[in-house]
Design a protein around this motif. Sequence first.
Motif, PDB file in Angstrom:
ATOM      1  N   UNK A   1       0.746  -1.263   0.063  1.00 24.09           N
ATOM      2  CA  UNK A   1       0.171  -0.039  -0.007  1.00 24.09           C
ATOM      3  C   UNK A   1       0.901   1.314   0.101  1.00 24.09           C
ATOM      4  N   UNK A   2       1.950   1.178   0.470  1.00 22.12           N
ATOM      5  CA  UNK A   2       2.935   2.186   0.634  1.00 22.12           C
ATOM      6  C   UNK A   2       3.793   2.812  -0.810  1.00 22.12           C
ATOM      7  N   UNK A   3       3.705   1.429  -1.805  1.00 23.91           N
ATOM      8  CA  UNK A   3       4.578   1.645  -3.198  1.00 23.91           C
ATOM      9  C   UNK A   3       3.547   1.154  -3.988  1.00 23.91           C
ATOM     10  N   UNK A   4       2.458   1.343  -3.990  1.00 20.23           N
ATOM     11  CA  UNK A   4       1.236   0.792  -4.669  1.00 20.23           C
ATOM     12  C   UNK A   4       1.500   0.962  -6.194  1.00 20.23           C
ATOM     13  N   UNK A   5       2.283   2.424  -6.467  1.00 21.63           N
ATOM     14  CA  UNK A   5       2.657   2.349  -8.154  1.00 21.63           C
ATOM     15  C   UNK A   5       4.043   2.273  -8.563  1.00 21.63           C
ATOM     16  N   UNK A   6       4.671   1.373  -7.662  1.00 23.80           N
ATOM     17  CA  UNK A   6       5.971   0.609  -8.060  1.00 23.80           C
ATOM     18  C   UNK A   6       5.488   0.110  -9.447  1.00 23.80           C
ATOM     19  N   UNK A   7       6.568   0.535 -10.758  1.00 24.71           N
ATOM     20  CA  UNK A   7       5.925   0.122 -11.847  1.00 24.71           C
ATOM     21  C   UNK A   7       7.016  -1.018 -12.620  1.00 24.71           C
ATOM     22  N   UNK A   8       6.700  -1.104 -14.012  1.00 22.71           N
ATOM     23  CA  UNK A   8       7.430  -1.909 -14.729  1.00 22.71           C
ATOM     24  C   UNK A   8       8.916  -1.278 -14.931  1.00 22.71           C
ATOM     25  N   UNK A   9       8.949  -0.003 -14.941  1.00 26.39           N
ATOM     26  CA  UNK A   9      10.381   0.430 -15.045  1.00 26.39           C
ATOM     27  C   UNK A   9      11.465   0.348 -13.992  1.00 26.39           C
ATOM     28  N   UNK A  10      10.809   0.282 -12.827  1.00 27.36           N
ATOM     29  CA  UNK A  10      11.596  -0.048 -11.722  1.00 27.36           C
ATOM     30  C   UNK A  10      11.949  -1.603 -11.513  1.00 27.36           C
ATOM     31  N   UNK A  11      11.028  -2.325 -11.922  1.00 31.80           N
ATOM     32  CA  UNK A  11      11.147  -3.865 -11.979  1.00 31.80           C
ATOM     33  C   UNK A  11      11.974  -4.203 -13.001  1.00 31.80           C
ATOM     34  N   UNK A  12      12.176  -3.568 -14.004  1.00 31.81           N
ATOM     35  CA  UNK A  12      12.954  -3.713 -15.136  1.00 31.81           C
ATOM     36  C   UNK A  12      14.551  -3.284 -14.702  1.00 31.81           C
ATOM     37  N   UNK A  13      14.561  -2.341 -14.156  1.00 30.83           N
ATOM     38  CA  UNK A  13      15.876  -1.811 -13.750  1.00 30.83           C
ATOM     39  C   UNK A  13      16.390  -2.759 -12.708  1.00 30.83           C
ATOM     40  N   UNK A  14      15.728  -3.379 -11.945  1.00 26.94           N
ATOM     41  CA  UNK A  14      16.402  -4.399 -10.913  1.00 26.94           C
ATOM     42  C   UNK A  14      16.464  -5.639 -11.434  1.00 26.94           C
TER      43      UNK A  14
ATOM     44  N   UNK B   1       3.078  12.287   1.319  1.00 32.68           N
ATOM     45  CA  UNK B   1       3.376  12.704   2.688  1.00 32.68           C
ATOM     46  C   UNK B   1       1.872  12.869   3.291  1.00 32.68           C
ATOM     47  N   UNK B   2       0.773  13.361   2.820  1.00 29.24           N
ATOM     48  CA  UNK B   2      -0.572  13.546   3.120  1.00 29.24           C
ATOM     49  C   UNK B   2      -1.144  12.223   3.597  1.00 29.24           C
ATOM     50  N   UNK B   3      -0.913  11.101   2.722  1.00 31.00           N
ATOM     51  CA  UNK B   3      -1.271   9.896   2.821  1.00 31.00           C
ATOM     52  C   UNK B   3      -0.751   9.250   4.186  1.00 31.00           C
ATOM     53  N   UNK B   4       0.397   9.342   4.308  1.00 31.36           N
ATOM     54  CA  UNK B   4       1.335   8.717   5.229  1.00 31.36           C
ATOM     55  C   UNK B   4       1.026   9.205   6.554  1.00 31.36           C
TER      56      UNK B   4
ATOM     57  N   UNK C   1      -2.287   8.049   7.581  1.00 29.99           N
ATOM     58  CA  UNK C   1      -2.495   6.761   7.736  1.00 29.99           C
ATOM     59  C   UNK C   1      -1.722   6.425   9.228  1.00 29.99           C
ATOM     60  N   UNK C   2      -0.748   7.579   9.511  1.00 27.66           N
ATOM     61  CA  UNK C   2      -0.263   7.482  10.871  1.00 27.66           C
ATOM     62  C   UNK C   2      -1.022   7.628  12.054  1.00 27.66           C
ATOM     63  N   UNK C   3      -1.770   8.734  11.807  1.00 27.16           N
ATOM     64  CA  UNK C   3      -2.926   9.226  12.722  1.00 27.16           C
ATOM     65  C   UNK C   3      -4.005   8.204  12.876  1.00 27.16           C
ATOM     66  N   UNK C   4      -4.186   7.591  11.994  1.00 29.53           N
ATOM     67  CA  UNK C   4      -5.403   6.487  12.053  1.00 29.53           C
ATOM     68  C   UNK C   4      -4.769   5.287  12.876  1.00 29.53           C
ATOM     69  N   UNK C   5      -3.595   4.875  12.539  1.00 27.53           N
ATOM     70  CA  UNK C   5      -2.854   3.759  13.468  1.00 27.53           C
ATOM     71  C   UNK C   5      -2.925   4.223  14.825  1.00 27.53           C
TER      72      UNK C   5
END
Length: 238
Positions: free
Chosen positions: A79-92, A154-157, A160-164
């Motif tokens: 949920x924190x890195x939900x838009x990790x994409x094919x470019x990153x995957x390809x690079x590693x 940052x806003x999402x984080x 989520x911290x406040x909620x936790x």
Amino acid sequence: MGATLFISDLHLSDNTPEIEAGLYAFLERESDMTRLFILGDFFEYWVGDDDDTPLSRRVIQQLRSVSDRGVSLFLVRGNRDLILGPDFAGQIGATLLSDTTVIDLDGVPTLVLHGDTLCTDDVEYQKMRAVLHDPAWQAEMLQRPLEERREFARGLRNASQEKADKDPANIIDVNADAVSEAFSVHGVEHMIHGHTHRPQTHSTSEGERIVLGDWSATEGWCVRSENGRRTLEQFSYS
Ligand code: MN
């Protein structure tokens, strides 16, 4: 054949130099592994594969050398890195998996996932998740300037911290019915996930569910599958 290892919830950021060093030490120590599955929340936040930060460059370089050695890397988004994409995957040199995947683990069909989809008691989160996972929404988000995306993350984080801090602990754990459904829908008796930061092996009549732990400044967690045995392990970096 070497081990298949699973890790999740490192929450890497500029504020986690110990975890980052712990990761590199882990990769070095486990250099004879065959496969490594990263089950989400690898980064504390990820605003797009075009975000070329020193942290991401270092991580890419380290993971690239792992896949170059012949280790098969697999990546599941959290949920924190939900838009990790094919470019990153390809690079590693990794294969980007979908939210739920049944893998062959030493001959045993095993469901691997981040785990947030099992937390169905958290209605508010699941509503937000539906929005954030909408491809149209993601495409629109990725068009925005990087600084605006970072601000949003940052806003999402913070939310989520406040909620936790506010919610009872049971809200963010998995829902038993959602777990049962996952076992039956995928037709498996084995499951490995992270997300809840409640590392444990749960064995019930439905099957075995191993939950990975989140990494701290001094200790990390992995699941090791080797010679037909799976173990949840905690280790110190030093
Ligand atoms: Mn998570």
